[in-house]
Design an enzyme around this catalytic site. Structure first.
Site, short mmCIF file in Angstrom:
data_model
loop_
_atom_site.label_atom_id
_atom_site.label_comp_id
_atom_site.label_asym_id
_atom_site.label_seq_id
_atom_site.Cartn_x
_atom_site.Cartn_y
_atom_site.Cartn_z
CE LYS A 1 -4.39 -1.43 1.94
NZ LYS A 1 -5.34 -1.26 3.03
CE LYS B 1 -5.69 -7.39 -2.00
NZ LYS B 1 -5.87 -7.18 -0.63
CE LYS C 1 -11.69 -1.38 -0.10
NZ LYS C 1 -12.90 -1.66 0.61
P1 TYM Z 1 -10.89 -4.74 3.47
O1 TYM Z 1 -12.01 -3.78 3.53
O2 TYM Z 1 -9.70 -4.39 2.65
O3 TYM Z 1 -11.40 -6.16 2.99
C1 TYM Z 1 -12.59 -6.70 3.52
C2 TYM Z 1 -12.60 -8.21 3.36
O4 TYM Z 1 -12.56 -8.58 1.97
C3 TYM Z 1 -11.53 -9.54 1.77
N1 TYM Z 1 -10.99 -9.38 0.42
C4 TYM Z 1 -10.87 -10.36 -0.47
N2 TYM Z 1 -11.19 -11.67 -0.41
C5 TYM Z 1 -10.96 -12.42 -1.52
N3 TYM Z 1 -10.42 -11.91 -2.67
C6 TYM Z 1 -10.09 -10.62 -2.77
N4 TYM Z 1 -9.59 -10.12 -3.90
C7 TYM Z 1 -10.30 -9.77 -1.63
N5 TYM Z 1 -10.09 -8.46 -1.39
C8 TYM Z 1 -10.51 -8.23 -0.12
C9 TYM Z 1 -10.51 -9.25 2.85
O5 TYM Z 1 -9.69 -10.37 3.10
C10 TYM Z 1 -11.40 -8.90 4.03
O6 TYM Z 1 -11.85 -10.08 4.67
N6 TYM Z 1 -7.92 -5.33 7.25
C11 TYM Z 1 -9.28 -5.78 6.94
C12 TYM Z 1 -10.33 -5.04 7.71
C13 TYM Z 1 -10.29 -5.28 9.19
C14 TYM Z 1 -10.56 -6.50 9.87
C15 TYM Z 1 -10.45 -6.20 11.26
C16 TYM Z 1 -10.86 -7.78 9.44
C17 TYM Z 1 -10.05 -4.35 10.14
N7 TYM Z 1 -10.14 -4.88 11.38
C18 TYM Z 1 -10.64 -7.18 12.22
C19 TYM Z 1 -11.05 -8.76 10.42
C20 TYM Z 1 -10.94 -8.45 11.78
C21 TYM Z 1 -9.49 -5.69 5.43
O7 TYM Z 1 -8.82 -6.32 4.68
O8 TYM Z 1 -10.46 -4.93 4.98
#
Ligand code: TYM
Length: 343
Positions: free
Chosen positions: A121, A205, A208
């Site tokens: 990032k 992957k 967004k």
């Molecule tokens: P975020 O918003 O980036 O992603 C949210 C969820 O989507 C999953 N994800 C994917 N899964 C499969 N293929 C993809 N291409 C893909 N892109 C995103 C992510 O693995 C996630 O499950 N850091 C976390 C947010 C967070 C969180 C937490 C999660 C903050 N605190 C506590 C669990 C527990 C995240 O990736 O958000």
């Protein structure tokens, strides 16, 4: 579920979160949300719109609250039930920020420096990244541990962050002689949607932050846009194989088959049993039709929730009350364990 929490004696609790930073995409849905909806049938679940995480990169203050409403609307539309699960915004629960600070003092620089997501990032110019972006995974550990979450349904990209959460929990328990105070949260990374790749490059992957809109399917895309994106998705010249082994070395084919499987709730082998021998000229329209069939009702519901922001606010408000009721006593105990004055 496994006996993940080992010697930890507290209740089993599912915890997960998503960033309210722009459009939700198919990866978020298939990697996480679809599993949340299933898990809530059997487990106590807590789902958080992580707006504190969102501001680790610049956000428009005029839009952030509506992005939080939008992601909540998407969850409700996909089937998250606020009567079964706790749904709230991270910034409305002070426990996150307080525990994050304490755990910043538990986590070691070396552990956090190894996180690949920060490197991805922050890019080449990491000196300009916010300090918050660097300690993002410590806040994530605080999210889970402020609720003593035992199981965390996420996509595969979050595996390293979950390992760090486990290390932090273990280190806190040992540093403060608080055996099994925090559980060791277990990742739940399930199904063919755990790693959805870009439609333009099967080795990257779906994300967004990808500058190409054609790389991802967004929740708010209408039927025509979904069909267009799938039609334009990168593929190869060969027909689909009949066996899973035939996907080896064909990342785009594997990705499209995996997406079909995740949407249809079938394994890759089952998808190939149906489409093996067919070219993409036939497979892509079938995939587009399936994607539209599965996503359109959710998109429509999401739009109608968005037309009633007061209803979403009521869900988030009630969720925040329940979330505070769980996290406040845990933080009180943390304060005692750390030894703060007037705990
Ligand atoms: P975020 O918003 O980036 O992603 C949210 C969820 O989507 C999953 N994800 C994917 N899964 C499969 N293929 C993809 N291409 C893909 N892109 C995103 C992510 O693995 C996630 O499950 N850091 C976390 C947010 C967070 C969180 C937490 C999660 C903050 N605190 C506590 C669990 C527990 C995240 O990736 O958000």
């Amino acid at each position: 579920m496994s006996d993940a929490a080992t010697a930890y004696q507290g209740p089993q609790r599912i915890y997960s979160g998503m960033q309210p930073s722009g459009d939700l995409h198919l990866g978020n849905y298939l990697g996480a949300l679809i599993n949340w909806v299933k898990l809530q049938e059997e487990w106590e679940c807590v789902f958080c719109a992580v707006d504190l995480h969102a501001i680790t990169v610049p956000q428009d203050p005029k839009k952030l609250a509506s992005q939080t409403r939008e992601i909540t609307a998407a969850w409700l539309a996909a089937g998250v039930d606020p009567d079964k699960s706790i749904v709230y915004a991270q910034s409305s629960v002070p426990a996150h920020s307080e525990l994050a600070w304490i755990l910043n003092c538990t986590a070691r620089m070396g552990w956090v420096e190894r996180m690949t997501q920060f490197k991805d990032k922050a890019g080449k110019d990491s000196e300009r990244a916010s300090v918050g972006l660097f300690t993002y995974p410590v806040l994530q550990a605080a999210d889970i541990l402020a609720f003593k979450g035992t199981h965390v349904p996420v996509g595969e990209d979050q595996k390293q962050h979950l390992e760090l959460s486990r290390d932090i929990a273990d280190r806190f328990n040992r540093d403060f002689d608080a055996e099994n105070f925090f559980p060791q949260p277990e990742p739940l990374i399930q199904g063919p949607g755990a790693r959805v790749m870009s439609l333009k490059d099967g080795t990257k992957k779906m994300s967004k932050s990808d500058p190409s809109e054609l790389s991802r399917i967004n929740f708010i895309d209408d039927a025509d846009v979904i069909a267009k994106k799938i039609k334009k998705a990168k593929s190869d010249a060969d027909a689909l194989p009949s066996e899973v082994e035939g996907l080896e070395g064909r990342p785009e084919a594997r990705n499209l088959v995996g997406i079909y499987g995740a949407l249809a709730e079938k394994t890759n082998a089952e998808v190939l049993a149906e489409f093996g021998g067919e070219g993409f000229g036939k497979f892509k329209p079938a995939l587009a039709e399936l994607a539209v069939e599965k996503l359109s009702p959710i998109t429509q519901k999401m739009r109608s929730y968005m037309d009633d922001p007061a209803q979403i606010d009521a869900v988030l408000k009630k969720g925040a009350e329940k979330a505070n009721a769980i996290s406040e006593p845990i933080i009180k105990e943390v304060r005692e364990i750390v030894g703060f004055w007037n705990t």
